[in-house]
Design a protein around this motif. Structure first.
Motif, short mmCIF file in Angstrom:
data_model
loop_
_atom_site.label_atom_id
_atom_site.label_comp_id
_atom_site.label_asym_id
_atom_site.label_seq_id
_atom_site.Cartn_x
_atom_site.Cartn_y
_atom_site.Cartn_z
N TYR A 136 38.29 -36.82 -10.20
CA TYR A 136 37.65 -37.33 -8.99
C TYR A 136 36.93 -36.19 -8.24
O TYR A 136 35.77 -36.35 -7.81
N ALA A 137 37.60 -35.06 -8.09
CA ALA A 137 37.02 -33.93 -7.37
C ALA A 137 35.75 -33.43 -8.07
O ALA A 137 34.74 -33.16 -7.41
N ILE A 162 32.15 -33.59 -6.08
CA ILE A 162 31.46 -32.34 -5.75
C ILE A 162 30.11 -32.27 -6.44
O ILE A 162 29.13 -31.77 -5.89
N ALA A 163 30.02 -32.82 -7.65
CA ALA A 163 28.76 -32.82 -8.39
C ALA A 163 27.69 -33.65 -7.70
O ALA A 163 26.49 -33.49 -7.98
N SER A 164 28.09 -34.53 -6.78
CA SER A 164 27.12 -35.37 -6.07
C SER A 164 26.44 -34.63 -4.91
O SER A 164 25.46 -35.12 -4.36
N ILE A 165 26.94 -33.44 -4.57
CA ILE A 165 26.31 -32.63 -3.53
C ILE A 165 25.12 -31.89 -4.16
O ILE A 165 25.25 -31.33 -5.25
N PRO A 166 23.95 -31.89 -3.51
CA PRO A 166 22.83 -31.11 -4.05
C PRO A 166 23.26 -29.67 -4.34
O PRO A 166 23.97 -29.06 -3.53
N GLU A 167 22.85 -29.15 -5.47
CA GLU A 167 23.35 -27.85 -5.92
C GLU A 167 23.17 -26.75 -4.87
O GLU A 167 24.06 -25.93 -4.65
N LYS A 168 22.01 -26.73 -4.20
CA LYS A 168 21.74 -25.67 -3.23
C LYS A 168 22.65 -25.78 -2.00
O LYS A 168 22.80 -24.82 -1.24
N ASN A 177 40.25 -33.23 1.62
CA ASN A 177 39.35 -32.08 1.61
C ASN A 177 38.07 -32.39 0.83
O ASN A 177 36.97 -32.08 1.28
N VAL A 178 38.23 -32.98 -0.36
CA VAL A 178 37.06 -33.30 -1.18
C VAL A 178 36.13 -34.25 -0.43
O VAL A 178 34.91 -34.03 -0.35
N ASP A 179 36.69 -35.31 0.12
CA ASP A 179 35.87 -36.31 0.83
C ASP A 179 35.19 -35.71 2.05
O ASP A 179 34.02 -36.03 2.34
N MET A 180 35.88 -34.84 2.78
CA MET A 180 35.30 -34.22 3.97
C MET A 180 34.15 -33.29 3.59
O MET A 180 33.09 -33.30 4.22
N ILE A 181 34.35 -32.52 2.55
CA ILE A 181 33.31 -31.59 2.10
C ILE A 181 32.06 -32.34 1.64
O ILE A 181 30.93 -32.03 2.00
N VAL A 182 32.28 -33.36 0.84
CA VAL A 182 31.15 -34.13 0.27
C VAL A 182 30.38 -34.85 1.38
O VAL A 182 29.15 -34.80 1.42
N SER A 183 31.08 -35.50 2.29
CA SER A 183 30.39 -36.27 3.34
C SER A 183 29.61 -35.36 4.28
O SER A 183 28.59 -35.79 4.85
#
Length: 306
Positions: free
Chosen positions: A179-180, A184-190, A297-303
């Motif tokens: 899931y993580a 995380i891969a859904s965040i634009p790389e930059k 943490n994962v959800d907070m970072i991604v959002s």
């Protein structure tokens, strides 16, 4: 303060001498396990089920880097049959306590069971290890194996049950790991840049493909100065990073300095939310479990960074 701490250590030695050689100390006949951090307590619960009594010394919002054993902690440690702590100098202020208590009962630094080639070190100092191994789920699977090993040695009559429980828990860990990676891969790389108060997330960054920057070093005992703030402000501005994060166990003062510095430079940065770094959430909540903390943490970072 030092005199008070040493007095506590000496008191503990007296208590331990009295307890040495005793049978499992729980009136119920269950093995009593004391952990330092709640991440370990939760893992013991998942592996042991109802066969042990387990408690953690450090609750929500507690910083293990600065933690010192109280007299209440010494009582818990003296009454425990087994003590599990993270190690790799996470609990830096408790070294003398562990050394003293290990003469009378098993005292296990579980992070040291992680494969050596998976342990991160400080650049320029190969002897300084990053203790935050729980931010890599593959690392925590190895810790889970160590917990199973310790419990099975102490209670061999439940060895098969511990193994079954550990396998079920590791299956859940692997699901969270997948899931993580996907999230995380859904965040634009930059934009995959994680900025926090102290450098607790390097394992997370290496495992899930994020660049990680902390204002302080591996320990919150580290000092930071104006140059450290300015360096982070420059990175945020140059790369148009939208959010930085506070941590549940650390004052917001340092991160607020970064936000204000960015504002003065003409770059708006928001507080993306509160992450759990060295401590988990309140007991009884989803964030009060290792898996729930990790997902939060994962959800907070991604959002905040998408």
């Amino acid at each position: 303060m030092k005199k008070m701490f040493m007095a506590a250590v000496l008191m503990m030695g007296t208590l331990l001498s009295a307890c040495s050689g005793a049978e499992p100390s729980s009136g119920s006949g269950k093995l009593k396990v004391t952990t330092t951090i709640a991440q370990l307590e939760d893992t013991v619960r998942n592996v042991a089920g109802d066969k042990v009594e387990v408690n953690s010394l450090m609750g929500p919002g507690v910083d293990p880097h600065l933690y010192k054993a109280s007299q209440g902690d010494i009582k818990k440690l003296s009454e425990a049959d087994v003590i599990l702590y993270n190690g790799l100098h996470l609990e830096g202020k408790m070294g003398e306590v562990f050394e003293k208590i290990s003469k009378s009962k098993p005292v296990i630094p579980v992070a040291e069971s992680v494969d050596e080639d998976r342990i991160l070190t400080v650049e320029g100092n190969k002897n300084a290890h990053d203790p935050h191994v729980w931010f890599s789920i593959p690392n925590w699977i190895q810790v889970t194996d160590k917990v199973e090993e310790v419990l099975s040695k102490e209670m061999p009559e439940y060895k098969n049950e511990f193994k079954k429980n550990a396998e079920a828990y590791k299956a859940k860990l692997k699901e969270m790991d997948s899931y993580a990676r996907e999230q995380i891969a859904s965040i634009p790389e930059k934009s995959r840049v994680l900025v926090t108060a102290h450098d607790a997330f390097q394992y997370f960054g290496r495992e899930y493909g994020m660049e990680v920057m902390g204002l302080q070093g591996l320990s919150t005992d580290s000092e930071y100065g104006l140059k450290d703030v300015q360096k982070l402000v420059g990175v945020l501005s140059d790369r148009n990073i939208k959010a930085v994060f506070v941590e549940s166990s650390i004052s917001q003062k340092s991160i607020n300095a970064v936000v204000e510095g960015s504002k003065q430079k003409g770059h708006e940065v928001k507080i993306g939310g509160e992450l759990y770094s060295d401590a988990m959430g309140k007991s009884g909540t989803e964030e009060g479990t290792y898996l729930g903390m990790f997902k939060h943490n994962v959800d907070m970072i991604v959002s905040s960074l998408k």
